[in-house]
Design an enzyme around this catalytic site. Structure first.
Site, mmCIF file in Angstrom:
data_model
loop_
_atom_site.group_PDB
_atom_site.id
_atom_site.type_symbol
_atom_site.label_atom_id
_atom_site.label_comp_id
_atom_site.label_asym_id
_atom_site.label_seq_id
_atom_site.Cartn_x
_atom_site.Cartn_y
_atom_site.Cartn_z
ATOM 1 N N GLU A 172 0.851 -1.195 0.000
ATOM 2 C CA GLU A 172 0.000 0.000 0.000
ATOM 3 C C GLU A 172 0.881 1.238 0.000
ATOM 4 O O GLU A 172 1.849 1.325 0.762
ATOM 5 C CB GLU A 172 -0.916 0.000 1.220
ATOM 6 C CG GLU A 172 -1.791 1.252 1.353
ATOM 7 C CD GLU A 172 -2.695 1.204 2.585
ATOM 8 O OE1 GLU A 172 -3.105 0.088 2.970
ATOM 9 O OE2 GLU A 172 -2.979 2.276 3.156
ATOM 10 N N GLU A 189 -2.396 11.288 3.424
ATOM 11 C CA GLU A 189 -3.453 11.063 4.412
ATOM 12 C C GLU A 189 -3.535 12.305 5.292
ATOM 13 O O GLU A 189 -2.512 12.876 5.682
ATOM 14 C CB GLU A 189 -3.166 9.832 5.265
ATOM 15 C CG GLU A 189 -3.430 8.510 4.577
ATOM 16 C CD GLU A 189 -3.257 7.348 5.522
ATOM 17 O OE1 GLU A 189 -4.265 6.691 5.858
ATOM 18 O OE2 GLU A 189 -2.111 7.091 5.940
#
Length: 549
Positions: free
Chosen positions: A437, A442
């Site tokens: 990932e 974020e």
């Protein structure tokens, strides 16, 4: 890191002093004094070539008694330890040959206890000048809990394949600041100083200590949760360094343990005074300790020299991209192209694996005035309190290597968790984190001054992920550019063209195959945290997303 190993000459006396004491207090329940207290000892690593041990300096103790609830070991060198099951290992580290009288206290019900003593004779000569220098800065250095980092506090297994990381629980950034019962955790100042060649430790916690739930009732708390309690930890305590005996691999630990005398501890009271140093640099330290009440667990703590934050990595030189040709883009000038973007509907399994609170629909993402707008709303949706959207390019656009660039404006409000990220295309076959990932960006609304860039892969996932962060201004009112440069040699994270985290890619990593893109806005969950009570709605706006190769 150079270390001088230890030779031990250990003589255990055959005479034990044993006595039992019982308090006459009929208001504390049934009194049951432990009896038949005994202790077995073992010098680790004994061989024909090294009959006094393997140089670790470690002596293993195994105490047992009938009706015992806990065992306290007072080692006679200024250190003591509580063990729930009577087993422990201690390193005697004062240079030269020294005799120590070790006292073992077995505690039973109703305040009753029994104790015995044994004498050990130990020769030690352990040295780790590199850790001493980094720990103290050569004179004095103050450390703080790295509150802004994922997994700054965590818990995992004390043994087995995954004991190098907090696999059971990992605190989200600033998680303990949300409650008055735990906010003091981030106030502790941990100072290590040199006094000649000796290390001295002083913890200033402003008169308040963060206690593990197993100890709160002992210090006036409620015994039902972790709590900040009035307990002053100031005062100098001696520190010694010893070699690790945990069994961690060389690439998982420095091999050195910090031992704090006088019951000293670092920031979070778990009944432990010895901390294995998993990694240490000039400005960061990751440590691990076994709590006194449960030897099957290990607690993990990340520290930094910058209070409340982890200093971002600085690029050694100006960044230059190797990908110049635009290979694919979404400019969002027309309605969302559903031949490229898939809507993922629902709440997934366990809130998409993160305990997220929203239900994803195909109605919370739309193109407005040249921007993709993903909106999270506080509304009853299929049994959930929030709605939002999550879109992916899985099976429609997948690629290997390149520079991904997204220009976006981020949501506001505690509990929002916006992400622009990628998953390995073989996710359905191998699962996570084996597929890999790449979190390009974020953002968590309760920490509006930082954005994160993170990698997840086997051995570094969840709260122990491989990531960095950087400061940001006006993320919800201004557009910023978030990028990742991905090649066979490296993965580099940038915001507005400035590098804040990098990773050296290898042929064995999962980052050498096709990945697909994901855009979503979650609510709450492991990283998003508690949602603000007055939250109504907020959006992530994406001007474009482009891939250069």
């Amino acid at each position: 890191m150079k270390k001088v190993l230890i030779n031990i000459s250990l003589l255990l006396s055959t005479l034990f002093v044993f006595n039992s004491c019982v308090e006459d207090d009929f208001n504390i329940g049934e009194i049951s004094a432990p009896d038949n207290l005994s202790v077995e000892t073992e010098v680790l690593g004994v061989s024909e070539e090294m009959p006094n041990g393997d140089g670790s300096g470690a002596v293993r103790f195994n105490a047992s008694a009938s009706n015992a609830m806990t065992y306290k070991f007072i080692y006679g060198d200024g250190f003591e330890e509580v063990s729930a099951d009577g087993t422990t290992t201690h390193n005697f580290n004062e240079n030269g040959v020294n005799d120590y009288t070790v006292t073992i206290v077995a505690s039973g019900t109703g305040g009753a206890s029994s104790n015995m003593t044994t004498t050990v004779t130990v020769f030690s000569n352990f040295s780790d000048p590199e850790t001493k220098q980094l720990l103290t800065g050569g004179s004095s250095k103050t450390w703080y809990v790295a509150a802004s980092q994922p997994a700054h506090l965590g818990v995992g297994a004390s043994s087995g394949e995954n004991m190098a990381s907090p696999t059971y629980y990992a605190a989200a950034p600033f998680e303990k600041a949300a409650s008055e019962t735990s906010s003091c955790f981030y106030e502790a100042e941990l100072t290590f100083s040199l006094n000649g060649e000796d290390i001295v430790y002083n913890q200033d916690n402003m008169g308040r200590t963060f206690f593990n739930v197993d100890y709160t009732s002992d210090f006036g708390g409620n015994g039902s949760e972790d709590q900040c309690l009035d307990y002053d930890t100031s005062g100098a305590k001696s520190v010694s360094l010893s070699p690790s005996t945990s069994g961690l691999q060389e690439d998982q630990t420095t091999g050195t343990v910090i031992n704090i005398a006088g019951g000293g501890f670092m920031a979070y009271y778990i009944g432990a005074s010895s901390y294995e140093v998993l990694s240490i640099t000039e400005n960061t330290m990751h440590i691990r300790a076994i709590p006194g009440t449960d030897p099957a667990l290990a607690w993990y703590l990340k520290l930094t020299t910058a209070q409340g934050t982890q200093e971002p990595e600085e690029p050694e030189e100006e960044f230059e991209t190797e990908f110049e040709e635009l290979a694919w883009s979404q400019e969002f000038d027309e309605p969302l192209d559903t031949d490229i973007w898939n809507f993922e509907i629902g709440n997934g399994q366990s809130g998409w694996g993160n305990n997220e609170l929203q239900y994803y629909t195909d109605e919370n993402a739309e193109v407005v005035d040249g921007n993709l707008v993903i909106t999270a709303r506080a509304e009853d949706t299929n049994g959930f309190d929030y709605s939002s959207s999550r879109i992916t390019t899985q099976d429609n656009f997948e690629f290997t290597y390149g520079r991904v660039e997204a220009r976006a404006k981020l949501p506001q409000g505690a509990g929002t968790w916006a992400a622009i990220w990628m998953l390995g295309a073989i996710f359905d076959e191998v699962g996570w984190p084996a597929t890999g990932e790449i979190d390009i960006m974020e953002f968590i609304g309760r920490d509006p001054n930082h954005v994160l860039g993170t990698l997840h892969y086997p051995g570094r996932s969840g709260g122990n992920a491989d990531g960095g962060e950087t400061e940001i201004e006006n993320p919800d009112t201004e557009f910023h550019t978030y990028s990742v440069e991905w090649s066979a040699e490296r993965i580099v994270f940038l915001m507005d063209g400035e590098v804040f985290h990098s990773y050296a890619n290898t042929p064995d990593s999962p980052f050498n195959k096709d990945f697909f893109l994901i855009l979503n806005l979650a609510m709450g969950g492991n990283l998003g945290g508690e949602v603000a009570e007055d939250f109504q709605q907020s959006s992530m706006e994406v001007d474009y997303i482009r891939v250069y190769q």
